[in-house]
Design a protein around this motif. Structure first.
Motif, short mmCIF file in Angstrom:
data_model
loop_
_atom_site.label_atom_id
_atom_site.label_comp_id
_atom_site.label_asym_id
_atom_site.label_seq_id
_atom_site.Cartn_x
_atom_site.Cartn_y
_atom_site.Cartn_z
N ASN A 6 0.83 -1.19 0.00
CA ASN A 6 0.00 0.00 0.00
C ASN A 6 0.87 1.25 0.00
O ASN A 6 1.79 1.38 0.79
N GLY A 7 0.57 2.16 -0.93
CA GLY A 7 1.32 3.41 -1.02
C GLY A 7 2.54 3.35 -1.92
O GLY A 7 3.20 4.36 -2.14
N LYS A 8 2.86 2.19 -2.46
CA LYS A 8 3.99 2.06 -3.38
C LYS A 8 3.57 2.51 -4.77
O LYS A 8 2.39 2.71 -5.05
N THR A 9 4.55 2.67 -5.64
CA THR A 9 4.28 3.03 -7.03
C THR A 9 4.96 2.02 -7.95
O THR A 9 5.95 1.39 -7.57
N ALA A 10 4.42 1.89 -9.16
CA ALA A 10 4.97 0.91 -10.10
C ALA A 10 4.90 1.41 -11.53
O ALA A 10 4.01 2.19 -11.88
N LEU A 11 5.82 0.93 -12.33
CA LEU A 11 5.78 1.08 -13.78
C LEU A 11 5.53 -0.31 -14.33
O LEU A 11 6.22 -1.26 -13.95
N VAL A 12 4.52 -0.44 -15.19
CA VAL A 12 4.21 -1.74 -15.79
C VAL A 12 4.14 -1.56 -17.30
O VAL A 12 3.28 -0.84 -17.80
N THR A 13 5.06 -2.19 -18.00
CA THR A 13 5.07 -2.08 -19.46
C THR A 13 4.19 -3.17 -20.05
O THR A 13 3.92 -4.19 -19.42
N GLY A 14 3.72 -2.93 -21.27
CA GLY A 14 2.86 -3.90 -21.94
C GLY A 14 1.59 -4.19 -21.16
O GLY A 14 1.16 -5.33 -21.07
N ALA A 15 0.99 -3.15 -20.59
CA ALA A 15 -0.10 -3.35 -19.63
C ALA A 15 -1.49 -3.06 -20.17
O ALA A 15 -2.41 -2.85 -19.39
N SER A 16 -1.68 -3.07 -21.47
CA SER A 16 -3.02 -2.80 -21.99
C SER A 16 -3.86 -4.06 -22.11
O SER A 16 -5.07 -3.99 -22.28
N GLY A 31 -2.91 -1.75 -3.43
CA GLY A 31 -2.69 -0.38 -2.99
C GLY A 31 -1.60 0.36 -3.72
O GLY A 31 -1.14 1.42 -3.26
N VAL A 32 -1.18 -0.14 -4.86
CA VAL A 32 -0.09 0.46 -5.63
C VAL A 32 -0.67 1.39 -6.71
O VAL A 32 -1.58 1.00 -7.43
N ASP A 33 -0.14 2.61 -6.80
CA ASP A 33 -0.43 3.50 -7.92
C ASP A 33 0.53 3.13 -9.04
O ASP A 33 1.69 2.80 -8.77
N ALA A 34 0.07 3.19 -10.29
CA ALA A 34 0.92 2.69 -11.37
C ALA A 34 0.86 3.56 -12.61
O ALA A 34 -0.15 4.21 -12.90
N ALA A 35 1.96 3.52 -13.35
CA ALA A 35 2.00 4.06 -14.71
C ALA A 35 2.08 2.86 -15.63
O ALA A 35 2.87 1.93 -15.39
N ILE A 36 1.23 2.86 -16.64
CA ILE A 36 1.21 1.74 -17.59
C ILE A 36 1.50 2.27 -18.98
O ILE A 36 1.20 3.43 -19.30
N LYS A 58 -4.53 5.47 -8.46
CA LYS A 58 -4.07 6.35 -9.52
C LYS A 58 -3.36 5.50 -10.57
O LYS A 58 -2.37 4.83 -10.28
N ILE A 59 -3.89 5.53 -11.79
CA ILE A 59 -3.29 4.80 -12.90
C ILE A 59 -2.98 5.82 -14.00
O ILE A 59 -3.88 6.45 -14.54
N VAL A 60 -1.71 5.99 -14.29
CA VAL A 60 -1.24 6.96 -15.27
C VAL A 60 -1.03 6.24 -16.60
O VAL A 60 -0.26 5.27 -16.66
N ALA A 61 -1.71 6.70 -17.62
CA ALA A 61 -1.63 6.09 -18.95
C ALA A 61 -0.64 6.87 -19.80
O ALA A 61 -0.82 8.05 -20.05
N ILE A 62 0.42 6.19 -20.24
CA ILE A 62 1.47 6.83 -21.04
C ILE A 62 1.73 5.98 -22.28
O ILE A 62 2.10 4.82 -22.16
N LEU A 63 1.53 6.56 -23.43
CA LEU A 63 1.78 5.86 -24.68
C LEU A 63 3.29 5.78 -24.92
O LEU A 63 3.99 6.80 -24.85
#
Length: 108
Positions: A6-16, A31-36, A58-63
């Motif tokens: 909970n409260g951690k952040t992550a980057l996840v590639t190929g996440a669509s 509980g992880v906020d992520a950028a995909i 929070k999920i951040v969408a980045i192309l």
């Protein structure tokens, strides 16, 4: 299951879709906020919206096309800015030409 993320952040590639999307969902449920990032805009927005709605994270969408070094660098920088830090990286990017890593060039 409480993995104490909970409260951690992550980057996840190929996440669509597929495994990447399932990983992003699982992290968000913990509980992880992520950028995909995937390569296609349509699936990106749909996946980010679905994960955010389903988990209230929070999920951040980045192309980004991670076959392009500039896109990979931009993804990390933009995600770091949006999330404030990066605790976890899941490198689930899609495909490779095959072969032994020691003999693959940057272009591969």
């Amino acid at each position: 299951m409480d993995l104490q993320m909970n409260g951690k952040t992550a980057l996840v590639t190929g996440a669509s879709a597929g495994i990447g999307k399932a990983i992003a969902f699982a992290l968000a449920r913990e509980g992880v906020d992520a950028a995909i990032c995937p390569r296609r805009q349509g699936p990106l927005e749909a996946a980010a919206s679905q994960i955010a709605r389903g988990t209230n994270r929070k999920i951040v969408a980045i192309l980004a096309d991670l076959t392009k070094p500039a896109d990979a660098e931009a993804f990390v920088k933009e995600a770091h800015t949006a999330l404030g830090r990066v605790d976890i990286l899941v490198n689930n990017a899609g495909s490779s030409p095959g072969g032994v890593r020691e003999f693959l060039t940057e272009e591969h």
